[in-house]
Every structure is written in structure tokens, then in C-alpha cells.
Design a protein around this motif. Structure first.
Motif, mmCIF file in Angstrom:
data_model
loop_
_atom_site.group_PDB
_atom_site.id
_atom_site.type_symbol
_atom_site.label_atom_id
_atom_site.label_comp_id
_atom_site.label_asym_id
_atom_site.label_seq_id
_atom_site.Cartn_x
_atom_site.Cartn_y
_atom_site.Cartn_z
ATOM 1 N N SER A 16 0.836 -1.209 0.000
ATOM 2 C CA SER A 16 0.000 0.000 0.000
ATOM 3 C C SER A 16 0.868 1.256 0.000
ATOM 4 N N VAL A 19 2.084 1.876 -3.507
ATOM 5 C CA VAL A 19 1.008 2.407 -4.347
ATOM 6 C C VAL A 19 0.730 3.869 -4.006
ATOM 7 N N GLU A 20 0.758 4.190 -2.714
ATOM 8 C CA GLU A 20 0.539 5.585 -2.307
ATOM 9 C C GLU A 20 1.653 6.485 -2.829
ATOM 10 N N TYR A 22 3.384 5.952 -5.460
ATOM 11 C CA TYR A 22 3.155 6.046 -6.910
ATOM 12 C C TYR A 22 2.106 7.100 -7.232
ATOM 13 N N GLU A 23 0.993 7.066 -6.507
ATOM 14 C CA GLU A 23 -0.059 8.057 -6.753
ATOM 15 C C GLU A 23 0.443 9.476 -6.476
ATOM 16 N N THR A 41 -8.025 4.858 -10.928
ATOM 17 C CA THR A 41 -8.332 3.607 -10.222
ATOM 18 C C THR A 41 -7.687 2.420 -10.925
ATOM 19 N N LEU A 44 -3.815 2.400 -10.362
ATOM 20 C CA LEU A 44 -3.420 1.931 -9.027
ATOM 21 C C LEU A 44 -3.647 0.422 -8.895
ATOM 22 N N ARG A 48 -0.785 -2.469 -8.123
ATOM 23 C CA ARG A 48 -0.863 -3.543 -7.125
ATOM 24 C C ARG A 48 -0.605 -4.907 -7.772
ATOM 25 N N PHE A 97 5.897 4.799 -12.048
ATOM 26 C CA PHE A 97 5.717 3.638 -11.171
ATOM 27 C C PHE A 97 7.010 2.854 -11.024
#
Length: 364
Positions: A16, A19-20, A22-23, A41, A44, A48, A97
Motif C-alpha cells: 500500500s 502504491v501511495e 506512486y499516486e 483507479t 493503481l 498492485r 511507477f
């Protein structure tokens, strides 16, 4: 010593965070993906899945990519094509990413040959998973664009068919009829024969003009000036002695844009032409009512009505009428009973009034 398994466990627990990160990087570079909730969406979710591929690869000791990756990759390609996301934005998102994931995962490694081996496997796994997904996304992206191009080509072919049928075919039909009458009257009534010949020549000239307009797409710049005059001229040109024809136009034509009047004329003219050619009617009524909010028109005959089944050799006239009505956000309703004639009703909203779905679905 840090093993592949230990690093895999760390990455899995902290997925997580990756991913955070990355965002956050996507937003920092203002990538187009963050401006579409669906695209973000998907991006992300894709991240994952790539992290999961890295974990699986570390545990297997070799690069592995889950074979279901194509499902999301295809959705991503289609969504970004529909949203108009440029491919360079997708490439940038993938690069973001890769850097975010690799820099974070590297923090879990220690020193020594085993760590270098783990780092290499992580890098290869990331590269493989990302590359495969990009490849599938690009294929889906390109496929959707090709479909759009194909749909545009079909639409253009239909438009050209309508123009040729309604603008050129009409002139040819009038010319043919007038030449027939010219031959008929030549010996018994030379003056009237001369009028028919002049009408035929005029119809040919109009057809040539319309053909040039269609081929150069200039007709849109020459809208109709008067619907009543155009309909009256047409009804005079068909010269049908067997049918009593009446035309009535009420209301101010300036309430309707010239382009709308042009399309309405083509629809009504096709309705009249169908009645004269096929209905075997004795009475033909053409009525137009124009208000500030709506244009309503009808073509009604007392002929034999439409056949219950569409003939195999039927032309494109009725389809063309429906298509032109839809282009005006209007509706076309055809009522016909065997032996009781046919009535065509056209309704076109004016000044931006749009028909709702229930009204539109009433079209015949």
C-alpha cells in the motif's frame, strides 16, 4: 542475510505504501491519468498487480507474471483511448511507477551478493510485468481508435449516400419524368412540351450544382432561404395530373435556422416523392406549422398504404428521412394502413428544445 522470501514478505506487507508513493508521484508530475477517476483507479490496481508479480517472482526465484494481466491491461487501453489520454502520458505513468516501486523496494535490501541477486530479480520482474502490460494496453488503445475510425468511415458513407439519394437522385427522377412528358406532348402540344424540356434542363443543372456541392462539401454553406418556396417549386416540377396536391405553411420561417429548413425540405420532399411514386393516391396534403419552439410537418396521402413487409428492393429514402430527423434531434413517425393511405409526421425542436427519450422512441 536477507533472502528473496524475506524481501517478498516485506514488499507484500508494504504494498500500500508503494502504491501511495506512486499516486503521489503521478500527482506531482500532473500526469493526465490523475484527472480521470476511472483511469486513476485502473492505474493503481495495475500497480498492485505488478507488485504482486514481483512478490511472486521473488518467492519463485524467477520472473513470473500473472497470466490474468491482460484483462486489466485491455481495460486500461480502452479507457485511456476513450478519455483521450495521450500514449506519452501512459508511458510517463509507467516510468513513474517503475522508479517509485524500485526505489522503495531497494530500501528493503541489505548488503552483499544475495541482495544484488534480489535487486536484479526485482528489476527484471518489474520490467517484464510493466512491458507486457504496456504492450496489451497499446493494442487495446489502438484497436479502439481503429474502431472509431471505422465508425467514422461508415457514418461518412451513409452521409454521402443520403446526399446522393436526396439531392442528386431527386434531380435525375424529375429529369426523367419531364423528358417522358416532353415526348408525350411533343406532337399534340408543342408549347407544353417546351415547358417540360425547360424543366428537365433546369433539373439537370440543379443536379450538377448539387453534385459539385456534395463532392466539395459546400452545400452546408448554401442553406435554404424559404421552405415554402422550395416545396412549392418542387410540387410544381413533379406535375402530377392524377393527384390533387395542396401545400400549407404556417408560421414564421425565421424561427427555424436555415440549416434546419434545408433538412426539413429534404425530408418532406422524400415523403412527397414516395407518395407520388408508390401510393397511387388521389389526394396529397403537405402541411408545415412553425412556432418559436417547434416545427411540425406532415405529408399525408389517401393511397394504398405501405406494404406490411419492407420489399427487398426498397431504397434508402425512408432510412434517409429518419436519419435526417435524428440529426435535427427530432422525430419521424410513419403511420400507414393497407388501403387507408400513409401519413408521415415530422417534429423538430427549435431554439435548443430537445425531445426526451420517451418522445424520441415513438418514432416509427
Amino acid at each position: 542475510m536477507t533472502t528473496h522470501q524475506q524481501v517478498a514478505d516485506l514488499i507484500e506487507r508494504r504494498a500500500s505504501e508503494i502504491v501511495e508513493a506512486y499516486e503521489a508521484e503521478l500527482r506531482a508530475v500532473n500526469n493526465a491519468v490523475v484527472h480521470s477517476p476511472v483511469s486513476l483507479t485502473q492505474a493503481l490496481a495495475n500497480a498492485r498487480q505488478i507488485i504482486s508479480d514481483v512478490v511472486s517472482s521473488l518467492r519463485a526465484g524467477r520472473v513470473e507474471v500473472d497470466r490474468s494481466y491482460k484483462l486489466l491491461a485491455w481495460d486500461i487501453g480502452a479507457t485511456r483511448a476513450a478519455d483521450g489520454v495521450h500514449p506519452r502520458e501512459s508511458i510517463q505513468a509507467s516510468s513513474v511507477f517503475f522508479h517509485a516501486a524500485l526505489s522503495t523496494m531497494s530500501e528493503y535490501l541489505g548488503l552483499g551478493p544475495q541482495s544484488l541477486d534480489t535487486f536484479t530479480l526485482i528489476t527484471l520482474s518489474l520490467e517484464r510485468s510493466i512491458t507486457l502490460r504496456i504492450r496489451e494496453s497499446v493494442a487495446a488503445y489502438t484497436g479502439l481508435l481503429l474502431n472509431k475510425v471505422h465508425e467514422a468511415q461508415i457514418g461518412e458513407r451513409r452521409r454521402i449516400a443520403r446526399e446522393l439519394h436526396d439531392r442528386i437522385g431527386h434531380g435525375m427522377s424529375v429529369t426523367h419524368r419531364q423528358l417522358e412528358l416532353y415526348t408525350l406532348y411533343l406532337d399534340t402540344n408543342p408549347d407544353r412540351a417546351g415547358v417540360k424540356l425547360a424543366t428537365a434542363q433546369q433539373a439537370i443543372q440543379e443536379s450538377m450544382h448539387n453534385l459539385r456541392a456534395v463532392t466539395s462539401d459546400l452545400h452546408a454553406h448554401e442553406p435554404l432561404k424559404s421552405l415554402e418556396k422550395a416545396l412549392g417549386t418542387y410540387l410544381e416540377s413533379v406535375d402530377s395530373d392524377e393527384v390533387a396536391v395542396r401545400l400549407r405553411v404556417n408560421g414564421d420561417e425565421t424561427w427555424a435556422p436555415p440549416e434546419v429548413l434545408d433538412e426539413v425540405f429534404l425530408i418532406l420532399r422524400e415523403g412527397v416523392r414516395n407518395a407520388l411514386r408508390h401510393a397511387r393516391a388521389s389526394v396529397l396534403l403537405v402541411n408545415v406549422e412553425i412556432t418559436p419552439d417547434e416545427l411540425q410537418a406532415s405529408v399525408e396521402d389517401d393511397g394504398r398504404g405501405l406494404p406490411p413487409e419492407r420489399p427487398a428492393d426498397a431504397g434508402v429514402g425512408l432510412f434517409s428521412m429518419h436519419e435526417r430527423a435524428e440529426l435535427l434531434n427530432g422525430r419521424l413517425l410513419v403511420n400507414s394502413r393497407a388501403g387507408s393511405g400513409t401519413r408521415v409526421d415530422l417534429s423538430v425542436p427549435l431554439e435548443g428544445r430537445l425531445l426526451d427519450d420517451s418522445e424520441r422512441h415513438q418514432t416509427g
